[in-house]
Design a protein around this motif. Structure first.
Motif, PDB file in Angstrom:
ATOM      1  N   UNK A  84      -4.481  63.255  38.985  1.00  0.00           N
ATOM      2  CA  UNK A  84      -5.636  62.376  39.172  1.00  0.00           C
ATOM      3  C   UNK A  84      -5.398  61.030  38.485  1.00  0.00           C
ATOM      4  N   UNK A  85      -4.815  61.114  37.263  1.00  0.00           N
ATOM      5  CA  UNK A  85      -4.479  59.880  36.527  1.00  0.00           C
ATOM      6  C   UNK A  85      -3.580  58.975  37.364  1.00  0.00           C
ATOM      7  N   UNK A  86      -2.505  59.581  37.855  1.00  0.00           N
ATOM      8  CA  UNK A  86      -1.531  58.751  38.586  1.00  0.00           C
ATOM      9  C   UNK A  86      -2.132  58.211  39.879  1.00  0.00           C
ATOM     10  N   UNK A  87      -2.982  59.020  40.519  1.00  0.00           N
ATOM     11  CA  UNK A  87      -3.609  58.545  41.772  1.00  0.00           C
ATOM     12  C   UNK A  87      -4.494  57.334  41.501  1.00  0.00           C
ATOM     13  N   UNK A  88      -5.263  57.405  40.438  1.00  0.00           N
ATOM     14  CA  UNK A  88      -6.188  56.300  40.122  1.00  0.00           C
ATOM     15  C   UNK A  88      -5.407  55.057  39.690  1.00  0.00           C
TER      16      UNK A  88
END
Lengths: 188, 236
Positions: free
Chosen positions: B29-33
């Protein structure tokens, strides 16, 4: 939160607005965990919480051009998050459940007087589990003000601005939230 | 009542809650955001400096597209790209001009031959002047006459329905043209004066029918030409 040597959230957001993606990374690292827990404890499932969490950050990214540093970034961020939650509950027909407010429950207030400090009863892990269980049982609006103070570190005035309510209403919800938690922790 | 009021804040609950704060968003989720955030500003900051590869890539794509289209066209419509299979209108005109020129050369040779025969037969008296002047006129005439002769056929070819007429079709069209059939067959005299001389010669050779026929052809080609008095008798 930002320390003395670190740039303020508002400055970071303005840098990001001007195209500096590293500023956003800093901002994200500061706020991701509290916001994630806020969403996690406000939603019925982890999957929904993660989805809404991503939507909140997407809104921040999308609204960067219109961001003005007149308000505190945290207030702005959690207002977006609260609006997302409200939309989610309305969309799924759970709005009534969300706004269920038992502020006038005198019984709770009476019981709260007999509350004992939880650390006297169990070890810390059990206490954490108890508190989280009790938090889940709180009416959504009371849980919301509690989480905004504990996770986002907002003052009562800021919570009122964030959820677009009056300070008195926030005080009242906070008072009842604490009473219920005390009662719940004592009775488990 | 302030915020530290016992009813609004509980140190014990707050402490326990702070110890519960261990959950964090998953790394995916971190990398997607973060990727979304990066892409959002990079898209905005995209400039020509960052697109230096665009020009060579576009050029390469253009060349490839042209080559592919050429190959495809060659496979599907070979007659369009094959120059030998179809004669262009300009080439057709050139060929027609060559034909007319060769025809003129033949005619010139014939006239010279006739004149030589005549001179041999009648001696070198007054006709010699005519005999001398005729070849000179013949030398000068071709360019002017070619222009005149080719004018109408050229016009017809250019205005024709198909620009890719074959030689066979062209011949058919030529033979079917009613206005100047003799001309198209290459039997017309290139120069009216030389033609008149030829008709006179035919008369002198007592070949009256042939002279009349030749005169009729002459009249078709030069309808406005004022005939000499000695030939007006034939033009009745």
């Amino acid at each position: 939160m930002a320390t003395i040597n670190e740039p303020a959230d508002e400055d970071l957001m303005l840098h990001y607005k001007n195209g500096d993606s590293r500023a956003f990374e800093q901002l994200y690292l500061r706020h991701k965990a509290p916001l994630y827990r806020y969403m996690l404890r406000s939603c019925e499932s982890k999957a929904i919480a993660e989805e809404l969490f991503q939507e909140v950050w997407a809104s921040v990214i999308g609204a960067r051009a219109s961001y003005l540093a007149s308000a505190r970034f945290t207030t702005w961020l959690y207002r977006i998050a609260s609006n997302r939650l409200t939309d989610h509950y309305r969309k799924h027909g759970k709005w009534d459940q969300y706004i269920d407010n038992s502020d006038e429950n005198d019984e709770i207030c009476a019981i709260s007087a007999a509350y004992e400090q939880p650390e006297q009863k169990a070890d810390i892990h059990q206490q954490i589990q108890r508190l989280l269980t009790c938090l889940e049982q709180l009416p959504a609006l009371q849980r919301q003000v509690f989480l905004l103070r504990e996770e986002a570190g907002l003052k009562l005035e800021e919570i009122a601005k964030t959820i677009e309510s009056s300070k008195e209403a926030v005080k009242s919800r906070m008072r009842y939230a604490i009473s219920r938690l005390r009662h719940c922790m004592g009775s488990l | 009542m302030n915020e530290t009021d016992h009813n609004m804040h509980d140190e014990g609950i707050s402490r326990i809650y702070q110890q519960s704060r261990i959950e964090e968003p998953p790394m995916g989720l971190d990398s997607a955001i973060l990727t979304q955030a990066r892409n959002a500003v990079e898209t905005k900051n995209t400039s020509w400096r960052g697109m230096r590869w665009m020009f060579p890539l576009t050029s390469f794509a253009l060349v490839m597209l042209t080559a592919t289209l050429f190959i495809q066209m060659k496979q599907e419509y070979p007659e369009i790209l094959e120059p030998s299979s179809v004669t262009s209108p300009a080439l057709q005109v050139e060929e027609r001009l060559d034909d007319v020129q060769s025809d003129l050369r033949k005619r010139k040779t014939t006239v010279n031959k006739e004149q030589t025969e005549k001179r041999d037969a009648a001696g070198a008296s007054s006709p010699a002047m005519e005999m001398k002047s005729a070849p000179a006129e013949m030398e000068v005439a071709p360019a002017k006459n070619l222009k005149m002769m080719s004018k109408e056929p050229l016009k017809q070819e250019v205005m024709g329905t198909s620009p890719f007429r074959s030689r066979e079709n062209l011949s058919e069209a030529d033979s079917a043209a009613p206005s100047q059939p003799e001309l198209l067959k290459g039997q017309a005299s290139p120069d009216p004066e030389a033609w008149i001389v030829k008709i006179r010669n035919l008369l002198k050779q007592k070949n009256r029918d042939e002279a009349i026929k030749e005169l009729e052809t002459f009249r078709l080609v030069y309808p406005d030409y004022t005939l000499p008095d000695d030939l007006k008798i034939l033009n009745k």
